[in-house]
Scaffold this motif. Structure first.
Motif, PDB file in Angstrom:
ATOM      1  N   ALA A   1       0.936  -1.035  -0.017  1.00 19.13           N
ATOM      2  CA  ALA A   1      -0.043  -0.046   0.143  1.00 19.13           C
ATOM      3  C   ALA A   1       0.761   1.248   0.091  1.00 19.13           C
ATOM      4  CB  ALA A   1      -0.954   0.171   1.248  1.00 19.13           C
ATOM      5  N   THR A   2       1.793   1.176   0.881  1.00 16.49           N
ATOM      6  CA  THR A   2       2.753   2.467   0.742  1.00 16.49           C
ATOM      7  C   THR A   2       3.638   2.823  -0.323  1.00 16.49           C
ATOM      8  OG1 THR A   2       3.028   2.182   3.316  1.00 16.49           O
ATOM      9  CG2 THR A   2       4.788   3.416   2.139  1.00 16.49           C
ATOM     10  N   PHE A   3       4.045   1.667  -1.248  1.00 16.10           N
ATOM     11  CA  PHE A   3       4.813   1.950  -2.258  1.00 16.10           C
ATOM     12  C   PHE A   3       3.743   1.873  -3.540  1.00 16.10           C
ATOM     13  CE2 PHE A   3       8.267  -1.113  -0.618  1.00 16.10           C
ATOM     14  CZ  PHE A   3       8.715  -0.339   0.315  1.00 16.10           C
ATOM     15  N   ALA A   4       2.724   1.658  -3.418  1.00 16.83           N
ATOM     16  CA  ALA A   4       1.785   2.091  -4.629  1.00 16.83           C
ATOM     17  C   ALA A   4       1.437   3.589  -4.360  1.00 16.83           C
ATOM     18  CB  ALA A   4       0.619   1.189  -4.445  1.00 16.83           C
ATOM     19  N   ASP A   5       1.548   4.100  -3.295  1.00 16.61           N
ATOM     20  CA  ASP A   5       1.008   5.553  -3.069  1.00 16.61           C
ATOM     21  C   ASP A   5       2.254   6.297  -3.456  1.00 16.61           C
ATOM     22  OD1 ASP A   5      -1.403   5.070  -1.847  1.00 16.61           O
ATOM     23  OD2 ASP A   5      -0.766   5.185   0.058  1.00 16.61           O
ATOM     24  N   LEU A   6       3.376   5.607  -3.212  1.00 23.06           N
ATOM     25  CA  LEU A   6       4.668   6.467  -3.741  1.00 23.06           C
ATOM     26  C   LEU A   6       4.980   6.642  -5.287  1.00 23.06           C
ATOM     27  CD1 LEU A   6       7.205   4.839  -1.193  1.00 23.06           C
ATOM     28  CD2 LEU A   6       6.154   7.200  -1.308  1.00 23.06           C
TER      29      LEU A   6
ATOM     30  N   THR B   1       8.937   4.954 -14.663  1.00 24.12           N
ATOM     31  CA  THR B   1       8.303   5.458 -15.832  1.00 24.12           C
ATOM     32  C   THR B   1       7.885   6.815 -15.791  1.00 24.12           C
ATOM     33  OG1 THR B   1       7.585   3.100 -16.154  1.00 24.12           O
ATOM     34  CG2 THR B   1       6.518   4.843 -17.466  1.00 24.12           C
ATOM     35  N   ARG B   2       7.405   7.037 -14.775  1.00 27.66           N
ATOM     36  CA  ARG B   2       6.810   8.457 -14.557  1.00 27.66           C
ATOM     37  C   ARG B   2       8.000   9.617 -14.394  1.00 27.66           C
ATOM     38  NH1 ARG B   2       2.842   9.139  -9.441  1.00 27.66           N
ATOM     39  NH2 ARG B   2       1.922  10.773 -11.007  1.00 27.66           N
ATOM     40  N   ALA B   3       9.117   9.183 -13.831  1.00 28.73           N
ATOM     41  CA  ALA B   3      10.409  10.079 -13.763  1.00 28.73           C
ATOM     42  C   ALA B   3      10.777  10.247 -15.101  1.00 28.73           C
ATOM     43  CB  ALA B   3      11.477   9.357 -12.816  1.00 28.73           C
ATOM     44  N   ARG B   4      10.897   9.145 -15.976  1.00 34.13           N
ATOM     45  CA  ARG B   4      11.441   9.376 -17.365  1.00 34.13           C
ATOM     46  C   ARG B   4      10.463  10.233 -18.124  1.00 34.13           C
ATOM     47  NH1 ARG B   4      10.297   4.415 -20.910  1.00 34.13           N
ATOM     48  NH2 ARG B   4       8.237   5.373 -20.802  1.00 34.13           N
ATOM     49  N   ASP B   5       9.092   9.736 -18.053  1.00 34.58           N
ATOM     50  CA  ASP B   5       8.309  10.977 -18.724  1.00 34.58           C
ATOM     51  C   ASP B   5       8.159  12.448 -18.142  1.00 34.58           C
ATOM     52  OD1 ASP B   5       7.416   8.568 -19.935  1.00 34.58           O
ATOM     53  OD2 ASP B   5       5.519   8.549 -18.745  1.00 34.58           O
TER      54      ASP B   5
ATOM     55  N   THR C   1      14.690  10.325  -5.794  1.00 32.16           N
ATOM     56  CA  THR C   1      15.038  10.100  -4.544  1.00 32.16           C
ATOM     57  C   THR C   1      14.192  10.364  -3.529  1.00 32.16           C
ATOM     58  OG1 THR C   1      15.694  12.470  -4.802  1.00 32.16           O
ATOM     59  CG2 THR C   1      17.452  11.068  -5.199  1.00 32.16           C
ATOM     60  N   GLY C   2      13.116  10.845  -3.842  1.00 33.83           N
ATOM     61  CA  GLY C   2      11.974  11.138  -2.887  1.00 33.83           C
ATOM     62  C   GLY C   2      11.044   9.991  -2.636  1.00 33.83           C
ATOM     63  N   VAL C   3      10.928   9.302  -3.755  1.00 31.31           N
ATOM     64  CA  VAL C   3      10.331   7.938  -3.732  1.00 31.31           C
ATOM     65  C   VAL C   3      11.375   6.824  -2.614  1.00 31.31           C
ATOM     66  CG1 VAL C   3       9.843   5.740  -4.901  1.00 31.31           C
ATOM     67  CG2 VAL C   3       9.416   8.013  -6.002  1.00 31.31           C
ATOM     68  N   LEU C   4      12.480   7.066  -2.946  1.00 35.81           N
ATOM     69  CA  LEU C   4      13.395   6.102  -2.112  1.00 35.81           C
ATOM     70  C   LEU C   4      13.180   6.684  -0.714  1.00 35.81           C
ATOM     71  CD1 LEU C   4      15.363   3.882  -1.782  1.00 35.81           C
ATOM     72  CD2 LEU C   4      17.162   5.519  -1.959  1.00 35.81           C
ATOM     73  N   GLU C   5      13.460   7.946  -0.268  1.00 36.55           N
ATOM     74  CA  GLU C   5      13.169   8.612   0.914  1.00 36.55           C
ATOM     75  C   GLU C   5      11.994   8.238   1.687  1.00 36.55           C
ATOM     76  OE1 GLU C   5      13.663  12.750   3.311  1.00 36.55           O
ATOM     77  OE2 GLU C   5      13.814  12.742   1.140  1.00 36.55           O
ATOM     78  N   ARG C   6      10.736   8.238   0.891  1.00 37.76           N
ATOM     79  CA  ARG C   6       9.721   7.820   1.711  1.00 37.76           C
ATOM     80  C   ARG C   6       9.607   6.410   1.817  1.00 37.76           C
ATOM     81  NH1 ARG C   6       4.821  11.573  -0.405  1.00 37.76           N
ATOM     82  NH2 ARG C   6       5.591  13.692  -0.154  1.00 37.76           N
ATOM     83  N   ALA C   7      10.172   5.587   1.091  1.00 39.07           N
ATOM     84  CA  ALA C   7      10.186   3.916   1.348  1.00 39.07           C
ATOM     85  C   ALA C   7      10.821   3.708   2.378  1.00 39.07           C
ATOM     86  CB  ALA C   7      10.512   3.312  -0.065  1.00 39.07           C
ATOM     87  N   LEU C   8      12.030   4.397   2.454  1.00 41.79           N
ATOM     88  CA  LEU C   8      13.088   4.072   3.634  1.00 41.79           C
ATOM     89  C   LEU C   8      12.220   4.541   4.850  1.00 41.79           C
ATOM     90  CD1 LEU C   8      16.740   4.668   2.336  1.00 41.79           C
ATOM     91  CD2 LEU C   8      15.037   2.456   2.219  1.00 41.79           C
ATOM     92  N   THR C   9      11.721   5.526   4.894  1.00 43.24           N
ATOM     93  CA  THR C   9      10.984   6.335   5.924  1.00 43.24           C
ATOM     94  C   THR C   9       9.826   5.098   6.566  1.00 43.24           C
ATOM     95  OG1 THR C   9      11.429   8.768   5.461  1.00 43.24           O
ATOM     96  CG2 THR C   9       9.513   8.084   7.186  1.00 43.24           C
TER      97      THR C   9
ATOM     98  N   THR D   1       2.153   6.630  -7.261  1.00 40.86           N
ATOM     99  CA  THR D   1       1.312   7.302  -8.074  1.00 40.86           C
ATOM    100  C   THR D   1       0.701   8.692  -7.383  1.00 40.86           C
ATOM    101  OG1 THR D   1      -0.589   6.207  -6.477  1.00 40.86           O
ATOM    102  CG2 THR D   1       0.165   4.941  -8.525  1.00 40.86           C
ATOM    103  N   VAL D   2       1.532   9.094  -6.592  1.00 39.13           N
ATOM    104  CA  VAL D   2       1.122  10.656  -5.930  1.00 39.13           C
ATOM    105  C   VAL D   2       1.480  11.498  -7.222  1.00 39.13           C
ATOM    106  CG1 VAL D   2       3.788  10.910  -5.375  1.00 39.13           C
ATOM    107  CG2 VAL D   2       1.735  12.000  -4.179  1.00 39.13           C
ATOM    108  N   ASP D   3       0.319  12.498  -6.992  1.00 32.42           N
ATOM    109  CA  ASP D   3       0.789  13.669  -8.026  1.00 32.42           C
ATOM    110  C   ASP D   3       0.712  15.013  -7.275  1.00 32.42           C
ATOM    111  OD1 ASP D   3       0.631  12.824 -10.890  1.00 32.42           O
ATOM    112  OD2 ASP D   3      -1.849  12.231 -10.239  1.00 32.42           O
ATOM    113  N   PRO D   4       2.088  15.765  -7.701  1.00 31.61           N
ATOM    114  CA  PRO D   4       2.847  15.338  -8.969  1.00 31.61           C
ATOM    115  C   PRO D   4       3.880  14.293  -8.462  1.00 31.61           C
ATOM    116  CG  PRO D   4       3.546  17.615  -7.712  1.00 31.61           C
ATOM    117  CD  PRO D   4       2.241  16.846  -7.014  1.00 31.61           C
ATOM    118  N   PRO D   5       4.390  13.649  -9.522  1.00 33.03           N
ATOM    119  CA  PRO D   5       5.331  12.313  -9.246  1.00 33.03           C
ATOM    120  C   PRO D   5       6.646  12.960  -8.409  1.00 33.03           C
ATOM    121  CG  PRO D   5       4.584  12.671 -11.483  1.00 33.03           C
ATOM    122  CD  PRO D   5       4.158  13.734 -10.924  1.00 33.03           C
ATOM    123  N   LEU D   6       6.773  12.279  -7.234  1.00 32.30           N
ATOM    124  CA  LEU D   6       7.934  12.476  -6.565  1.00 32.30           C
ATOM    125  C   LEU D   6       9.235  12.207  -7.456  1.00 32.30           C
ATOM    126  CD1 LEU D   6       7.025  10.479  -3.418  1.00 32.30           C
ATOM    127  CD2 LEU D   6       7.193  12.920  -3.688  1.00 32.30           C
ATOM    128  N   PRO D   7      10.461  13.003  -7.194  1.00 27.34           N
ATOM    129  CA  PRO D   7      11.600  12.577  -7.960  1.00 27.34           C
ATOM    130  C   PRO D   7      11.943  11.299  -7.187  1.00 27.34           C
ATOM    131  CG  PRO D   7      11.767  14.321  -6.269  1.00 27.34           C
ATOM    132  CD  PRO D   7      10.423  14.126  -6.287  1.00 27.34           C
TER     133      PRO D   7
END
Length: 195
Positions: free
Chosen positions: A72-77, A143-147, A87-95, A79-85
């Protein structure tokens, strides 16, 4: 005879899972018997076996609980809008990971689940499907980071997502086995690599 509520059944099931988790953390999967879990739960043999016919059923249920909250946590990371960079995805995952590393956390059991999956084909199938699903969230983030132009247009989101996801168990494995590095130190290194 009065009917037992669904809430009561769920609470009893959780009581057993909590007891099993304490036993597994303290003694490991292989040194924990169903009798140990029954004693820790303070329930009758029949009550425990009603919910979990075997130790493998307990292991799988605990693994599902671990994965469910991460999923659930990783799915939110992803799909959040606007997309996280990234490093932000990793930071929240590690939190999130840090919340699961303490004495009441479930990640110390992950290492035991991985080990047990090498011997139990049913658990191995569950672990493979689960980690594939978790990795897919990081592929979506890539994919979102590439786009969004954070990654080059020719970047392979599957490869980037797999590498980014690999940083998560890499972090918690080091924390469990050695007690370090702390999250900020790890993120500093990851940010340097991801530049």
């Amino acid at each position: 005879m009065p009917r037992v509520s669904e809430q009561h059944l769920a609470a009893r099931r959780q009581q057993i899972l909590d007891a099993a988790r304490r036993c597994f953390v303290r003694d490991g999967f292989h040194h924990t018997s169903m009798q140990d879990v029954i004693k820790e739960a303070g329930l009758s043999v029949g009550a425990v076996y009603r919910y979990f016919p075997s130790k493998n059923d307990l292991i799988t249920a605990i693994a599902q609980a671990v994965i469910g909250s991460a999923d659930a946590t990783f799915a939110d990371l992803a799909t959040v809008d606007p997309p996280l960079p990234l490093t932000g995805v990793l930071e929240r995952a590690l939190t999130f990971v840090d919340t699961q590393l303490g004495p009441d956390g479930v990640l110390p059991l992950a290492l035991q689940v991985w080990s047990e999956a090498q011997r139990d084909p049913v658990l191995a199938e569950f672990v493979a499907a689960t980690y594939t699903r978790l990795r897919a969230h990081f592929v979506t983030a890539a994919t979102r980071a590439r786009d969004a132009g954070e990654l080059p247009a020719d970047a392979d989101p599957e490869a980037v997502g797999a590498a980014l996801f690999g940083l998560v168990p890499g972090y918690f494995t080091q924390r469990i086995l050695t007690g370090s590095p702390d999250r900020e130190t790890y993120l500093t290194g990851a940010r340097t690599l991801l530049r």
